[in-house]
Design a protein around this motif. Structure first.
Motif, mmCIF file in Angstrom:
data_model
loop_
_atom_site.group_PDB
_atom_site.id
_atom_site.type_symbol
_atom_site.label_atom_id
_atom_site.label_comp_id
_atom_site.label_asym_id
_atom_site.label_seq_id
_atom_site.Cartn_x
_atom_site.Cartn_y
_atom_site.Cartn_z
ATOM 1 N N ASN A 233 -23.148 42.965 -8.291
ATOM 2 C CA ASN A 233 -24.181 43.583 -7.470
ATOM 3 C C ASN A 233 -25.249 42.582 -7.050
ATOM 4 N N LEU A 234 -25.650 41.697 -7.962
ATOM 5 C CA LEU A 234 -26.658 40.702 -7.622
ATOM 6 C C LEU A 234 -26.132 39.709 -6.591
ATOM 7 N N GLY B 187 -28.899 53.043 3.061
ATOM 8 C CA GLY B 187 -29.585 52.907 4.342
ATOM 9 C C GLY B 187 -31.064 52.681 4.158
ATOM 10 N N TRP B 188 -31.429 51.539 3.577
ATOM 11 C CA TRP B 188 -32.836 51.235 3.315
ATOM 12 C C TRP B 188 -33.556 50.903 4.623
ATOM 13 N N PRO B 189 -34.867 51.189 4.708
ATOM 14 C CA PRO B 189 -35.617 50.847 5.933
ATOM 15 C C PRO B 189 -35.627 49.352 6.221
ATOM 16 N N HIS B 190 -35.699 48.533 5.143
ATOM 17 C CA HIS B 190 -35.713 47.084 5.318
ATOM 18 C C HIS B 190 -34.814 46.452 4.261
ATOM 19 N N ASP B 191 -34.245 45.329 4.609
ATOM 20 C CA ASP B 191 -33.353 44.627 3.700
ATOM 21 C C ASP B 191 -34.083 44.181 2.439
ATOM 22 N N SER B 192 -35.372 43.847 2.565
ATOM 23 C CA SER B 192 -36.143 43.392 1.403
ATOM 24 C C SER B 192 -36.286 44.512 0.379
ATOM 25 N N PHE B 193 -36.355 45.779 0.844
ATOM 26 C CA PHE B 193 -36.442 46.898 -0.090
ATOM 27 C C PHE B 193 -35.169 46.996 -0.927
ATOM 28 N N ARG B 194 -34.039 46.815 -0.285
ATOM 29 C CA ARG B 194 -32.757 46.883 -1.009
ATOM 30 C C ARG B 194 -32.663 45.795 -2.064
ATOM 31 N N LYS B 195 -33.043 44.571 -1.689
ATOM 32 C CA LYS B 195 -32.981 43.466 -2.638
ATOM 33 C C LYS B 195 -33.952 43.674 -3.795
ATOM 34 N N ALA B 196 -35.154 44.154 -3.478
ATOM 35 C CA ALA B 196 -36.141 44.385 -4.534
ATOM 36 C C ALA B 196 -35.676 45.473 -5.492
ATOM 37 N N PHE B 197 -35.121 46.543 -4.934
ATOM 38 C CA PHE B 197 -34.637 47.628 -5.794
ATOM 39 C C PHE B 197 -33.451 47.171 -6.634
ATOM 40 N N GLY B 198 -32.514 46.415 -6.055
ATOM 41 C CA GLY B 198 -31.361 45.937 -6.817
ATOM 42 C C GLY B 198 -31.768 45.010 -7.945
ATOM 43 N N PHE B 199 -32.706 44.105 -7.664
ATOM 44 C CA PHE B 199 -33.158 43.181 -8.704
ATOM 45 C C PHE B 199 -33.911 43.927 -9.799
ATOM 46 N N THR B 200 -34.792 44.839 -9.400
ATOM 47 C CA THR B 200 -35.557 45.609 -10.388
ATOM 48 C C THR B 200 -34.634 46.461 -11.253
ATOM 49 N N ILE C 241 -36.425 59.931 -21.824
ATOM 50 C CA ILE C 241 -35.400 59.022 -21.295
ATOM 51 C C ILE C 241 -34.741 59.613 -20.056
ATOM 52 N N TRP C 242 -34.398 60.900 -20.102
ATOM 53 C CA TRP C 242 -33.742 61.536 -18.957
ATOM 54 C C TRP C 242 -34.688 61.604 -17.758
ATOM 55 N N VAL C 243 -35.953 61.922 -18.005
ATOM 56 C CA VAL C 243 -36.916 62.000 -16.899
ATOM 57 C C VAL C 243 -37.137 60.625 -16.283
ATOM 58 N N ALA C 244 -37.321 59.609 -17.143
ATOM 59 C CA ALA C 244 -37.532 58.259 -16.638
ATOM 60 C C ALA C 244 -36.321 57.756 -15.868
ATOM 61 N N ALA C 245 -35.125 58.024 -16.391
ATOM 62 C CA ALA C 245 -33.907 57.599 -15.694
ATOM 63 C C ALA C 245 -33.791 58.273 -14.333
ATOM 64 N N GLY C 246 -34.130 59.559 -14.271
ATOM 65 C CA GLY C 246 -34.066 60.268 -12.992
ATOM 66 C C GLY C 246 -35.051 59.735 -11.975
ATOM 67 N N LEU C 247 -36.268 59.405 -12.421
ATOM 68 C CA LEU C 247 -37.281 58.903 -11.498
ATOM 69 C C LEU C 247 -36.973 57.482 -11.034
ATOM 70 N N LEU C 248 -36.506 56.634 -11.956
ATOM 71 C CA LEU C 248 -36.226 55.245 -11.595
ATOM 72 C C LEU C 248 -35.048 55.133 -10.633
ATOM 73 N N THR C 249 -34.118 56.079 -10.689
ATOM 74 C CA THR C 249 -32.940 56.037 -9.822
ATOM 75 C C THR C 249 -33.135 56.840 -8.544
ATOM 76 N N LEU C 250 -34.248 57.565 -8.443
ATOM 77 C CA LEU C 250 -34.461 58.461 -7.309
ATOM 78 C C LEU C 250 -34.375 57.756 -5.949
ATOM 79 N N PRO C 251 -34.979 56.564 -5.759
ATOM 80 C CA PRO C 251 -34.839 55.904 -4.446
ATOM 81 C C PRO C 251 -33.392 55.649 -4.052
ATOM 82 N N TYR C 252 -32.566 55.320 -5.027
ATOM 83 C CA TYR C 252 -31.158 55.051 -4.738
ATOM 84 C C TYR C 252 -30.464 56.299 -4.205
#
Length: 384
Positions: A263-264, A178-191, A148-159
């Motif tokens: 956030n959404l 500071g995402w490269p593209h706005d679509s990346f931010r939206k995709a990460f927030g939704f995911t 759980i700790w490893v998965a949580a760390g990896l899933l949050t790493l882009p943030y």
């Protein structure tokens, strides 16, 4: 608007919200966050201490509960003090490292809490629905926690990577995405919302729904007279544990739902950043989410007898009150459901000892006098 700093004008408008400029509102939120921080840290440290100090508390469910307390401590340490200070000060003064670390730790903590609650629900599902299958062993529960700790760390790493200090128009630094593209931010927030909130709650809801149905079916079954009381007591203990776990899930869901909605909305409806009271809504939803770290220790003390006993051992002042003041229906059931033939110690309906002895003595002397009278009458009759 620069592509790499597309969010800083939104953050600047958020900082200029009229809500944060009212002294009474600031004082209210300062007091609220201080209370949440102190209660969350003390309560969850106490939970971890009583679980780790006593080997009898080393069960699968309690280990998961301790892991949940650790995630709440992490959340209290990084989310509770830094977020309100950042918004009230209108700039990030804690350095570039904490700009990456604080949001990253917050995201990791939420993932740990959600995945831990999901693991508890799955474990209860197999214990209740499949009682004859081998239970989850303690060593495997520890492996699940590591995962759980490893998965949580990896899933949050882009943030954590894409958080950075960005300059505002007034020259003050802000800690923003500071995402490269706005679509990346939206995709990460939704995911993130789906992974942290939707999927765990679908799994948790299914598991506890099946558990509640199974317990309801068991309640309809009438065993033999000799085993009925023992089975009813066992079912009652199981129901109490499940009520505690379900309450934990409901508290987590209700507490984090407003912040997820915020956030959404901000991610997918850009004009929302200019709403006059957006910052006030964020503060309320964030404070409600942070308050989730305070409820669980009180829930354990209220619904779990083992935790209550351990808390009393660590905190002796909890024993100062009289036992009879707490003899309600819940405590009566937890003390093996005493009836009139076996009253609960400390709450006995029997008269005091001295009154019972006095009543016995009166009865004895009365019967003795009656027998003596009959003997005397018999002797008199014989004499006559």
């Amino acid at each position: 608007m620069d592509e790499n700093n597309y969010t800083f004008p939104e953050m600047e408008n958020m900082m200029q919200d009229v809500i944060t400029s009212i002294p009474a509102v600031k004082a209210f939120f300062y007091c609220l966050y201080i209370t949440i921080f102190a209660t969350g840290i003390c309560g969850n440290v106490l939970v971890c201490y009583v679980v780790f100090r006593n080997k009898s508390m080393h069960t699968v469910t309690n280990i998961f509960i301790a892991n949940l307390a650790l995630s709440d401590i992490l959340l209290c340490t990084f989310a509770v003090p830094f977020t309100p200070l950042y918004l009230f000060m209108h700039e990030w003064v804690f350095g570039a490292i904490l700009c990456h670390l604080v949001p990253y730790a917050q995201g990791v903590s939420v993932y740990i809490s959600a995945f831990t609650l999901m693991s508890i629900a799955i474990d209860r599902f197999f214990v209740i629905i499949h009682p004859f299958k081998p239970r989850l062993q303690l060593k495997y529960s520890l492996l699940i926690i590591v995962f759980i700790w490893v998965a949580a760390g990896l899933l949050t790493l882009p943030y954590g990577i894409f958080m950075d200090l960005v300059p505002g128009k007034d020259g003050r630094p802000y800690c923003d995405e500071g995402w490269p593209h706005d679509s990346f931010r939206k995709a990460f927030g939704f995911t993130t919302s789906v992974m942290q909130f939707v999927i765990p709650f679908l799994i948790i809801t299914y598991c506890y729904f099946r558990v509640c149905c199974k317990l309801r079916d068991r309640a309809r079954f009438k065993p033999g007279a000799n085993s009925q009381r023992k089975m009813e007591m066992e079912w009652e203990r199981t129901r109490r544990l499940n009520r505690m776990l379900i309450s934990m899930v409901l508290i987590f869901g209700v507490s984090w739902l407003p912040l997820n909605v915020h956030n959404l909305v901000v991610d997918f409806y850009i004009p929302a950043s200019s709403w006059a009271y957006l910052n006030g809504f964020f503060f309320l939803s964030h404070a409600i989410a942070m308050s989730s770290t305070c409820y669980n220790p009180f829930l354990y003390a209220w619904l779990n007898e083992n935790f209550r006993k351990e808390f009393k051992t660590v905190l002796p002042f909890l024993n100062e009150s009289r036992v009879c003041q707490f003899c309600d229906a819940t405590r009566a059931r937890e003390e093996n459901e005493p009836d009139e033939e076996n009253p609960q110690p400390g709450c006995s309906s029997q008269p005091p000892v001295e009154h019972r002895e006095r009543a016995t003595s009166v009865k004895y002397f009365t019967e003795t006098d009656s027998v003596r009278m009959k003997i005397n009458q018999k002797d008199m009759g014989t004499a006559v």
